[in-house]
Design a protein around this motif. Structure first.
Motif, PDB file in Angstrom:
ATOM      1  N   LEU A  26       0.859  -1.179   0.000  1.00 26.66           N
ATOM      2  CA  LEU A  26       0.000   0.000   0.000  1.00 26.66           C
ATOM      3  C   LEU A  26       0.894   1.227   0.000  1.00 26.66           C
ATOM      4  CD1 LEU A  26      -2.691  -1.038   2.650  1.00 26.66           C
ATOM      5  CD2 LEU A  26      -2.886  -1.084   0.155  1.00 26.66           C
ATOM      6  N   MET A  27       0.500   2.238  -0.755  1.00 25.54           N
ATOM      7  CA  MET A  27       1.316   3.441  -0.900  1.00 25.54           C
ATOM      8  C   MET A  27       0.612   4.660  -0.303  1.00 25.54           C
ATOM      9  SD  MET A  27       2.704   2.784  -4.764  1.00 25.54           S
ATOM     10  CE  MET A  27       1.134   2.191  -5.369  1.00 25.54           C
ATOM     11  N   ALA A  28       1.402   5.588   0.184  1.00 21.80           N
ATOM     12  CA  ALA A  28       0.879   6.836   0.749  1.00 21.80           C
ATOM     13  C   ALA A  28       0.342   7.716  -0.367  1.00 21.80           C
ATOM     14  CB  ALA A  28       1.983   7.565   1.507  1.00 21.80           C
ATOM     15  N   ASN A  29      -0.893   8.172  -0.204  1.00 18.72           N
ATOM     16  CA  ASN A  29      -1.517   9.087  -1.166  1.00 18.72           C
ATOM     17  C   ASN A  29      -1.601  10.452  -0.487  1.00 18.72           C
ATOM     18  OD1 ASN A  29      -2.951   9.625  -3.678  1.00 18.72           O
ATOM     19  ND2 ASN A  29      -4.723   9.916  -2.357  1.00 18.72           N
ATOM     20  N   PRO A  45      -3.412   8.253   4.344  1.00 19.36           N
ATOM     21  CA  PRO A  45      -4.404   7.818   3.361  1.00 19.36           C
ATOM     22  C   PRO A  45      -3.742   7.082   2.190  1.00 19.36           C
ATOM     23  CG  PRO A  45      -3.985  10.169   3.127  1.00 19.36           C
ATOM     24  CD  PRO A  45      -3.192   9.703   4.321  1.00 19.36           C
ATOM     25  N   THR A  46      -4.506   6.164   1.585  1.00 18.60           N
ATOM     26  CA  THR A  46      -4.019   5.430   0.413  1.00 18.60           C
ATOM     27  C   THR A  46      -4.804   5.778  -0.851  1.00 18.60           C
ATOM     28  OG1 THR A  46      -5.498   3.548   0.742  1.00 18.60           O
ATOM     29  CG2 THR A  46      -3.334   3.475   1.859  1.00 18.60           C
ATOM     30  N   GLY A  47      -5.981   6.388  -0.697  1.00 17.98           N
ATOM     31  CA  GLY A  47      -6.832   6.673  -1.845  1.00 17.98           C
ATOM     32  C   GLY A  47      -7.600   5.467  -2.341  1.00 17.98           C
ATOM     33  N   LYS A 104       6.576  10.403   1.923  1.00 22.43           N
ATOM     34  CA  LYS A 104       6.268  11.154   0.710  1.00 22.43           C
ATOM     35  C   LYS A 104       5.185  10.438  -0.095  1.00 22.43           C
ATOM     36  CE  LYS A 104      10.652  10.947  -0.484  1.00 22.43           C
ATOM     37  NZ  LYS A 104      11.152  10.231   0.648  1.00 22.43           N
ATOM     38  N   HIS A 105       4.540  11.182  -0.960  1.00 22.53           N
ATOM     39  CA  HIS A 105       3.543  10.635  -1.861  1.00 22.53           C
ATOM     40  C   HIS A 105       4.147   9.468  -2.645  1.00 22.53           C
ATOM     41  CE1 HIS A 105       0.059  10.595  -4.495  1.00 22.53           C
ATOM     42  NE2 HIS A 105       0.881  10.593  -5.533  1.00 22.53           N
TER      43      HIS A 105
END
Length: 143
Positions: A26-29, A45-47, A104-105
């Motif tokens: 999962l990636m940071a949004n 948040p991940t979006g 970071k994003h």
């Protein structure tokens, strides 16, 4: 198995990084990077929004590299997303390290694993069957 997913972020869909991987990253949004100071926590948040089939749960787990190198882990140990939840997947990160850590994003912040479970019924009884172990726990077998 197919799982419905809505992506309201600007990142690609999560994917398995290797053939033998059980979890997807999962990636940071994020609109702006955040700095997580020692002992601070933040809901990243991940979006992503998922529709998990009944009888399954999504488990959110920390990434071992973040924990080993920077002390970044999940504040709740392992997160559970139930099949009837429809909100955004957010990851509660905590910095247990000694240094501030920048997120970071697009940074990979956690893993998600889909796991099957069974519902149980409790049967109230007056006693439990005996075993060799009995009630021994928390180090009862030594170091």
């Amino acid at each position: 198995m197919k799982v419905n997913i809505v992506n309201k972020g600007s990142l690609s869909l999560p994917e398995y990084k290797t053939e033998g991987a059980s979890g997807i990253d999962l990636m940071a949004n994020l609109k702006n990077a955040i700095v997580l100071n020692p002992m601070e926590r933040f809901m990243v948040p991940t979006g992503l929004f998922v529709e998990i089939p009944e009888g399954y749960e999504a488990q959110i787990r920390g990434r071992s590299g973040l924990a080993a190198k920077n002390g970044i882990t999940l504040a709740n140990g392992v997160g559970t997303i139930d099949s009837d939840y429809r909100g955004e997947i957010k990851v509660i990160l905590i910095n247990l390290g000694n240094e501030p850590f920048e997120i970071k994003h697009g940074d990979r912040i956690a893993q998600m694993i889909l796991a099957k479970y069974e519902k149980i019924e409790f049967n109230l009884v007056d006693y439990l069957e005996e075993t060799d172990r009995g009630s021994g726990g928390f180090g009862h077998t030594g170091l």
